[in-house]
Scaffold this active site. Structure first.
Site, mmCIF file in Angstrom:
data_model
loop_
_atom_site.group_PDB
_atom_site.id
_atom_site.type_symbol
_atom_site.label_atom_id
_atom_site.label_comp_id
_atom_site.label_asym_id
_atom_site.label_seq_id
_atom_site.Cartn_x
_atom_site.Cartn_y
_atom_site.Cartn_z
ATOM 1 N N ARG A 40 0.811 -1.220 0.000
ATOM 2 C CA ARG A 40 0.000 0.000 0.000
ATOM 3 C C ARG A 40 0.842 1.267 0.000
ATOM 4 O O ARG A 40 0.395 2.302 -0.482
ATOM 5 C CB ARG A 40 -0.919 0.011 1.225
ATOM 6 C CG ARG A 40 -1.964 -1.094 1.227
ATOM 7 C CD ARG A 40 -2.857 -0.977 2.447
ATOM 8 N NE ARG A 40 -3.849 -2.045 2.499
ATOM 9 C CZ ARG A 40 -4.786 -2.145 3.435
ATOM 10 N NH1 ARG A 40 -4.858 -1.255 4.390
ATOM 11 N NH2 ARG A 40 -5.648 -3.150 3.403
ATOM 12 N N VAL A 67 -4.774 -4.521 -2.222
ATOM 13 C CA VAL A 67 -5.217 -5.724 -2.924
ATOM 14 C C VAL A 67 -6.684 -6.042 -2.688
ATOM 15 O O VAL A 67 -7.271 -6.860 -3.410
ATOM 16 C CB VAL A 67 -4.344 -6.947 -2.553
ATOM 17 C CG1 VAL A 67 -2.925 -6.769 -3.050
ATOM 18 C CG2 VAL A 67 -4.396 -7.230 -1.055
ATOM 19 N N ASN A 93 1.107 -12.605 0.587
ATOM 20 C CA ASN A 93 1.430 -12.351 1.981
ATOM 21 C C ASN A 93 0.593 -11.232 2.592
ATOM 22 O O ASN A 93 0.435 -11.187 3.807
ATOM 23 C CB ASN A 93 2.924 -11.994 2.087
ATOM 24 C CG ASN A 93 3.289 -11.415 3.437
ATOM 25 O OD1 ASN A 93 3.326 -12.118 4.444
ATOM 26 N ND2 ASN A 93 3.545 -10.109 3.472
ATOM 27 N N TYR A 158 -10.702 -12.724 11.381
ATOM 28 C CA TYR A 158 -9.378 -13.213 11.013
ATOM 29 C C TYR A 158 -9.408 -14.717 10.761
ATOM 30 O O TYR A 158 -8.919 -15.191 9.724
ATOM 31 C CB TYR A 158 -8.388 -12.880 12.129
ATOM 32 C CG TYR A 158 -6.950 -13.200 11.785
ATOM 33 C CD1 TYR A 158 -6.247 -12.402 10.873
ATOM 34 C CD2 TYR A 158 -6.297 -14.283 12.356
ATOM 35 C CE1 TYR A 158 -4.936 -12.679 10.549
ATOM 36 C CE2 TYR A 158 -4.985 -14.569 12.039
ATOM 37 C CZ TYR A 158 -4.305 -13.776 11.138
ATOM 38 O OH TYR A 158 -2.998 -14.064 10.806
ATOM 39 N N ALA A 160 -11.971 -16.692 10.073
ATOM 40 C CA ALA A 160 -12.804 -17.028 8.920
ATOM 41 C C ALA A 160 -12.093 -16.706 7.611
ATOM 42 O O ALA A 160 -12.127 -17.493 6.659
ATOM 43 C CB ALA A 160 -14.134 -16.270 9.001
#
Length: 254
Positions: A40, A67, A93, A158, A160
């Site tokens: 970013r 992303v 990542n 997180y 899920a």
């Protein structure tokens, strides 16, 4: 022994400016791979690209991208992958976490976590998979989490999103199989990084980002016919999933 790295052996790394992503970028650059780095923060991307080029002399392309936003990913492809016919590998990542109970979690926080961890993985895979297909023996690595195996209080979004990410990678494996692309799900427990506002050094009992990056570099160095499907990775001093930690003084000599 694997073949020497060629100029066309480009590797895409997302979330490349901090933590594990940064360490992976340097480890792969040391191995000679030309890199496409996404993150970013544009200024940090420029700094890491200059540092890698100065240290290792490898080509580096960069794109500032969130992303979780499909349009930004499409623009990053146009900006950083133009003229690249194939990818030797991709390391997905980029990720993040916000801890909150289901009842108290704000909708925008849910979307932020799922958007980066799951939507972002989908957006990246959608554009990377056609380029990976063109390079037999290409290596795809996805950074999952031990939280993807089970659910924890306060980690609904997180857990899920990471469980969904693992499932998505398995689908990618089956869809890429005939092209000879290898897919590895890397499942670390705690890593001593900037995750959730921490600073490197705050969790010395955890894995270091360099240790995780060394595993990624090892995967890339393997023979093209060898696929390591999943790696569970943890410091013996730090928990993996629900299992308790072991303090250094509690280790026994055998």
């Amino acid at each position: 022994m694997t073949a020497a790295v060629r100029d066309e052996d480009w590797v895409l790394v997302t979330g490349a400016t901090r933590g594990i992503g940064r360490a992976v970028a340097f480890a792969l650059a040391e191995a000679g791979y030309p890199l496409v780095l996404w993150a970013r923060t544009g200024r940090e991307l420029e700094e890491i690209a200059a540092e890698i080029t100065a240290q290792h002399g490898t080509p580096v392309r960069i794109a500032s991208v969130d992303v979780s936003v499909a349009a930004e990913v499409d623009k990053a492809v146009a900006d950083s992958l133009a003229g690249i016919a194939t990818l030797r590998g991709a390391v997905i990542n980029a990720g993040g976490g916000i801890w909150s109970s289901i009842e108290e979690m704000a909708v925008e926080d849910w979307r932020a976590v799922v958007g980066t961890n799951l939507d972002g993985a989908f957006h990246t895979l959608r554009v990377a998979m056609p380029l990976l297909r063109g390079h037999r023996g290409a290596q795809l690595v996805g950074l999952a989490s031990d939280s993807s195996y089970g659910s924890f209080p306060q980690r609904g979004a997180y857990c899920a999103s990471k469980a969904g990410f693992r499932s998505l990678l398995e689908t990618a494996r089956r869809e890429l199989r005939e092209s000879g692309v290898r897919v590895t799900v890397l499942v670390p427990s705690r890593v001593d990084t900037y995750f959730r506002g921490k600073q490197p050094g705050d969790r010395p009992e955890a894995l270091s980002r360099t240790e995780v990056a060394e595993v990624v570099a090892t995967l890339f160095a393997m023979e093209p016919r060898v696929e390591v499907r999943e790696v569970q990775l943890s410091s013996i001093h730090s928990s993996f999933g629900p299992f308790p930690e072991v303090a250094p003084e509690e280790l026994t000599d055998v």
